[in-house]
Scaffold this motif. Sequence first.
Motif, PDB file in Angstrom:
ATOM      1  N   SER A 302       0.624  -1.106   0.056  1.00  0.00           N
ATOM      2  CA  SER A 302      -0.343   0.078  -0.210  1.00  0.00           C
ATOM      3  C   SER A 302       0.787   1.307  -0.418  1.00  0.00           C
ATOM      4  O   SER A 302       2.397   0.779   0.294  1.00  0.00           O
ATOM      5  N   GLU A 303       0.273   2.178   0.001  1.00  0.00           N
ATOM      6  CA  GLU A 303       0.603   3.865   0.251  1.00  0.00           C
ATOM      7  C   GLU A 303       1.707   3.724   1.150  1.00  0.00           C
ATOM      8  O   GLU A 303       2.588   4.641   1.008  1.00  0.00           O
ATOM      9  N   LYS A 304       1.284   3.484   1.956  1.00  0.00           N
ATOM     10  CA  LYS A 304       1.774   3.396   3.858  1.00  0.00           C
ATOM     11  C   LYS A 304       2.850   1.761   4.193  1.00  0.00           C
ATOM     12  O   LYS A 304       3.348   2.622   4.666  1.00  0.00           O
ATOM     13  N   GLN A 305       3.733   1.181   3.457  1.00  0.00           N
ATOM     14  CA  GLN A 305       3.905   0.108   3.895  1.00  0.00           C
ATOM     15  C   GLN A 305       4.872   0.000   3.105  1.00  0.00           C
ATOM     16  O   GLN A 305       5.206   0.162   1.247  1.00  0.00           O
ATOM     17  N   LYS A 306       6.347  -0.728   3.160  1.00  0.00           N
ATOM     18  CA  LYS A 306       6.763  -1.319   2.265  1.00  0.00           C
ATOM     19  C   LYS A 306       7.524  -2.576   2.794  1.00  0.00           C
ATOM     20  O   LYS A 306       8.096  -2.149   4.028  1.00  0.00           O
ATOM     21  N   ILE A 307       7.799  -3.716   1.964  1.00  0.00           N
ATOM     22  CA  ILE A 307       8.979  -4.759   2.914  1.00  0.00           C
ATOM     23  C   ILE A 307      10.040  -4.609   1.567  1.00  0.00           C
ATOM     24  O   ILE A 307       9.962  -5.059   0.995  1.00  0.00           O
ATOM     25  N   THR A 308      11.159  -4.941   1.765  1.00  0.00           N
ATOM     26  CA  THR A 308      12.122  -5.519   1.526  1.00  0.00           C
ATOM     27  C   THR A 308      12.642  -6.727   2.444  1.00  0.00           C
ATOM     28  O   THR A 308      12.659  -6.772   3.592  1.00  0.00           O
ATOM     29  N   GLY A 363       1.114   7.524   9.898  1.00  0.00           N
ATOM     30  CA  GLY A 363       0.517   9.018   9.388  1.00  0.00           C
ATOM     31  C   GLY A 363       1.802  10.216   9.444  1.00  0.00           C
ATOM     32  O   GLY A 363       2.507   9.447   8.559  1.00  0.00           O
ATOM     33  N   GLU A 364       1.236  11.389   9.212  1.00  0.00           N
ATOM     34  CA  GLU A 364       1.993  12.293   8.351  1.00  0.00           C
ATOM     35  C   GLU A 364       3.103  12.889   9.964  1.00  0.00           C
ATOM     36  O   GLU A 364       3.916  13.168   9.757  1.00  0.00           O
ATOM     37  N   HIS A 365       2.706  12.460  11.184  1.00  0.00           N
ATOM     38  CA  HIS A 365       4.095  12.617  11.958  1.00  0.00           C
ATOM     39  C   HIS A 365       5.344  11.617  12.444  1.00  0.00           C
ATOM     40  O   HIS A 365       6.187  11.156  12.651  1.00  0.00           O
ATOM     41  N   ILE A 366       4.431  10.162  12.308  1.00  0.00           N
ATOM     42  CA  ILE A 366       4.780   8.893  12.803  1.00  0.00           C
ATOM     43  C   ILE A 366       5.216   7.551  11.495  1.00  0.00           C
ATOM     44  O   ILE A 366       4.490   7.482  11.244  1.00  0.00           O
ATOM     45  N   ALA A 367       6.330   7.173  11.462  1.00  0.00           N
ATOM     46  CA  ALA A 367       6.704   5.913  10.608  1.00  0.00           C
ATOM     47  C   ALA A 367       7.160   5.133  10.924  1.00  0.00           C
ATOM     48  O   ALA A 367       8.735   5.889  11.893  1.00  0.00           O
ATOM     49  N   ASN A 368       7.898   3.527  11.029  1.00  0.00           N
ATOM     50  CA  ASN A 368       8.422   2.827  11.654  1.00  0.00           C
ATOM     51  C   ASN A 368       9.447   1.407  10.535  1.00  0.00           C
ATOM     52  O   ASN A 368       8.756   1.164   9.841  1.00  0.00           O
ATOM     53  N   THR A 369      10.608   1.798  10.896  1.00  0.00           N
ATOM     54  CA  THR A 369      11.145   0.734  10.260  1.00  0.00           C
ATOM     55  C   THR A 369      11.691  -0.539  11.096  1.00  0.00           C
ATOM     56  O   THR A 369      12.510  -0.424  11.692  1.00  0.00           O
ATOM     57  N   THR A 370      11.783  -2.032  10.974  1.00  0.00           N
ATOM     58  CA  THR A 370      11.862  -2.680  11.645  1.00  0.00           C
ATOM     59  C   THR A 370      12.596  -3.809  10.586  1.00  0.00           C
ATOM     60  O   THR A 370      11.702  -4.397   9.740  1.00  0.00           O
ATOM     61  N   THR A 371      13.936  -4.230  11.230  1.00  0.00           N
ATOM     62  CA  THR A 371      14.798  -5.367  10.327  1.00  0.00           C
ATOM     63  C   THR A 371      15.145  -6.547  11.436  1.00  0.00           C
ATOM     64  O   THR A 371      15.381  -5.970  12.518  1.00  0.00           O
ATOM     65  N   ILE A 372      14.718  -7.520  10.792  1.00  0.00           N
ATOM     66  CA  ILE A 372      14.748  -9.213  11.496  1.00  0.00           C
ATOM     67  C   ILE A 372      16.283  -9.215  10.852  1.00  0.00           C
ATOM     68  O   ILE A 372      15.525  -9.084   9.445  1.00  0.00           O
ATOM     69  N   ARG A 398      17.372  -4.329  14.578  1.00  0.00           N
ATOM     70  CA  ARG A 398      16.939  -3.096  14.431  1.00  0.00           C
ATOM     71  C   ARG A 398      15.432  -2.207  14.264  1.00  0.00           C
ATOM     72  O   ARG A 398      14.879  -2.850  13.374  1.00  0.00           O
ATOM     73  N   SER A 399      15.377  -1.513  15.330  1.00  0.00           N
ATOM     74  CA  SER A 399      13.988  -0.828  15.407  1.00  0.00           C
ATOM     75  C   SER A 399      13.614   0.464  15.455  1.00  0.00           C
ATOM     76  O   SER A 399      14.543   1.208  16.124  1.00  0.00           O
ATOM     77  N   THR A 400      13.409   1.601  14.305  1.00  0.00           N
ATOM     78  CA  THR A 400      13.105   3.022  14.562  1.00  0.00           C
ATOM     79  C   THR A 400      12.118   3.514  14.417  1.00  0.00           C
ATOM     80  O   THR A 400      11.803   2.529  13.423  1.00  0.00           O
ATOM     81  N   LEU A 401      11.725   4.823  14.963  1.00  0.00           N
ATOM     82  CA  LEU A 401      10.883   5.198  14.475  1.00  0.00           C
ATOM     83  C   LEU A 401      11.206   6.871  14.115  1.00  0.00           C
ATOM     84  O   LEU A 401      12.323   7.312  14.883  1.00  0.00           O
ATOM     85  N   ASP A 402      10.624   7.068  13.461  1.00  0.00           N
ATOM     86  CA  ASP A 402      10.894   8.527  12.820  1.00  0.00           C
ATOM     87  C   ASP A 402       9.852   9.315  13.428  1.00  0.00           C
ATOM     88  O   ASP A 402       8.707   8.882  13.144  1.00  0.00           O
ATOM     89  N   PHE A 403       9.954  10.280  13.635  1.00  0.00           N
ATOM     90  CA  PHE A 403       9.394  11.156  14.142  1.00  0.00           C
ATOM     91  C   PHE A 403       9.166  12.853  13.514  1.00  0.00           C
ATOM     92  O   PHE A 403      10.452  12.354  12.966  1.00  0.00           O
ATOM     93  N   ASN A 404       7.978  13.167  13.524  1.00  0.00           N
ATOM     94  CA  ASN A 404       8.115  14.979  12.416  1.00  0.00           C
ATOM     95  C   ASN A 404       6.659  15.677  12.875  1.00  0.00           C
ATOM     96  O   ASN A 404       5.711  15.376  12.415  1.00  0.00           O
ATOM     97  N   TYR A 405       7.332  17.098  13.554  1.00  0.00           N
ATOM     98  CA  TYR A 405       6.327  17.488  13.789  1.00  0.00           C
ATOM     99  C   TYR A 405       6.672  19.071  13.290  1.00  0.00           C
ATOM    100  O   TYR A 405       7.554  19.418  13.763  1.00  0.00           O
ATOM    101  N   SER A 406       5.520  19.355  13.463  1.00  0.00           N
ATOM    102  CA  SER A 406       5.793  21.283  12.772  1.00  0.00           C
ATOM    103  C   SER A 406       5.211  22.221  14.237  1.00  0.00           C
ATOM    104  O   SER A 406       3.643  21.867  14.398  1.00  0.00           O
TER     105      SER A 406
END
Length: 781
Positions: A302-308, A363-372, A398-406
């Motif tokens: 979907s537009e919200k998720q990517k699997i590599t 959403g607009e403010h939070i994204a997560n990337t988790t790699t096993i 390895r798991s990270t949360l990305d935050f972005n706030y105006s």
Amino acid sequence: MKRIIFSLVLMLPFAVMAQQQLSGVVYDANTNNPLVGASIITVNNKGVATNTNGEFSLACSDKITISFIGYETAEMQIADCSKSVRINLTPSKNKLDEVEITATSNSNKELINQPASIVKLDKKEINRGQGIFLDDAINANVPGVYMSRRAVASGQQFNIRGYGNGVGFKGANNNFDSQGSKVYLNGIPVTDAEGITVMDDIDFGSIGDVEVTKGPSGTLYGLAIAGVVNLETVQPEPGRTSVGQSVMFGDYGVQRYTTTFQTASKRSSLLINYGHQEADGFMEHTASQKDFVNVMGEFRPSEKQKITTYFGYSNSYDERGGELTIDQYNDFDYSGNARYIKNNAHSEVIRFRAGLSHNYTFGEHIANTTTIFGSGAAMNSSSAGGWNDNHPVNYGVRSTLDFNYSLNPNFRLSGIAGLEAQQQKAQPLSYSMVTDSSDIDGYNVIGGLRSNQISNTGTYSYFTEWTLAMPMGFAFTAGVGVSNMNITLDNRVYNAASTFPTHYEANYENMVSPHFALNKVFNENVSVYASYSKGYKAPVSSNIVIGNTGELNTGLKPEEGDQFEIGTKGNLMNGKLQYEVALFDAKFTNKMTAVAVPLDSVTTDYTYIANAGGQDNKGLEVLLKYTAFQSNTAIFSLVRPWANFTYSDFTYNDFSYASSTETVIYDGNAVAGVSPVTFNLGVDFNTRYGIYGNVNYNFKDAMPITSDGANMTEAFSLLNAKLGYRKTLGKHFDLEVFAGANNITGTQYYYMIFVNQLADAYLPAPYEINYYAGVNLKYVF
């Protein structure tokens, strides 16, 4: 009637032009590959996109505008629509504000916004040489970093700003394994849980992107006191399905065969790479062989998720002819080291690596990337000292949360928070080697067992970093990382008479790595920054047990590094000149060194490792890239000279070596294994006819190879060149042929220096000019 006829006559040329069709093909100016989906717009705002072969056709216009994501927009005047046009678009990565990095707390990932010294290499820069030895690309293009290798395709080591060495005999450091830096491949740690990096199994010819971050990086990567190297394999070409075959031959028996299948659509891509590489080596007992498979997939449900996904398998075997003494090297006696050859010295690594990564934008403010991820290997090696077996299994997450706030129109807060955990289980076995009684003139064979230990190592890093973007181009960054490592060793060699413990544990906890930085961007083209960062390197398992006594070396502390850096980077002269400049002062404490325990007044019984000194590393790094000429119509479509320069003033501080007969003071001496001055000069060029090439010159200053400064290398210079031709044949075939020459001037130089390991000193490189050539053929469906 006359007026009507006159009007029709006037309108006739325009009607003819309107009915005429203009056709052409759009290419990548660097690779000569057709670009799929490039946009062509006329002055009347009518447009089309190129097809799978890069072709287009549209109503005639006297001027067109051509654009494509990631490329410089071009305009072209059309004089005759009956003639097909060829358009070469230049990748826009020559501008720092368009180069993005892998991990950052800044929501604006462009390189110009990062308050750190980071160098990115694309496939073009990696392939300036043969393209299969990464040290060629690193040493030519990344100031402040030196990469060496122990054999044709194994034993690779990174030295970042003078750091990357272990502990040597009768000295402060050696370079048997790469410690202090971390290496990632497609987001999967190559560096194991213990902090040791073995890259024998990596096929560097499959690498399409390299990112080097210099300096402590604990707020993004955990235990990385020297820096981080991110490697990415080549990616499928968007909108194309193809199968390709590449063949390369070179002097000293170099052969490489690679078969590639790739396909990519809007929501998925797949690349499968299989290859075989071999070489005879230019010295006795230095043959090399490697077979490898890489599989990379990307899926967008979907537009919200990517699997590599990534899977890699390799089987490599490299003979080791051994290092030369100083006298052998000076006399051009490249017969090798008799002790190594008698023991059939080699490195064999059979390994798989796998990783699965999921990225989800909430959403607009939070994204997560988790790699096993996980890896397993069957490894064996021999050298002058004996035979070693190991079967390590390493896995983690390895798991990270990305935050972005105006926060308001003038302030934006962005950040990253995450963890990385690794666990490694291994059973290293060590054997002596003895004469083969059935063939006393042949290679030695495995003898008695020396050691058998079960090791379990866990490393856990937690980190967060935040950037506050402010008015007038200012941004303040602050972060902290906390790392813990625990090592457990169990001795499986039973000795009824021994009173030594058979179970050992060592814990290194709460290694806190802060980072602060201020960045200022001027007119979106130039930035200046100042930063402070701290990092750690914990002891490895071989440091914590005193081999001769079996005692636990409980007093060891992690090495610490504090770095202050100021720098500037940007684009000048309308984007034609890209530059990066960095000044740094890195102070390392608790550096590990060897301590000798006397047997009597004249004899040393054994040595052990202790924290006994520091290093003060000051340096200057400069990187320049200049687009001297660029055209869509001239014979030369691109001429781009480049240069980089490194000055290193690295000295020991409170360093000494104590034995039964002497105490050697190293204070103020230059750090062994680092040249004070290195620089590179080169020029790349492309032509509209598909011919491309480059010439580059490398200088490496003399340097000490022992910490007492008594032994020095000679300075050397290298001249290399490469020439190639790319052509699209019909609608389905892409062809590339190339040839090159290394060491054109026939200079004596080395691949690696064995620091503080006398009498062993040099692993030499070929001192005569050597050639290579290859062909790449691709069929596009």
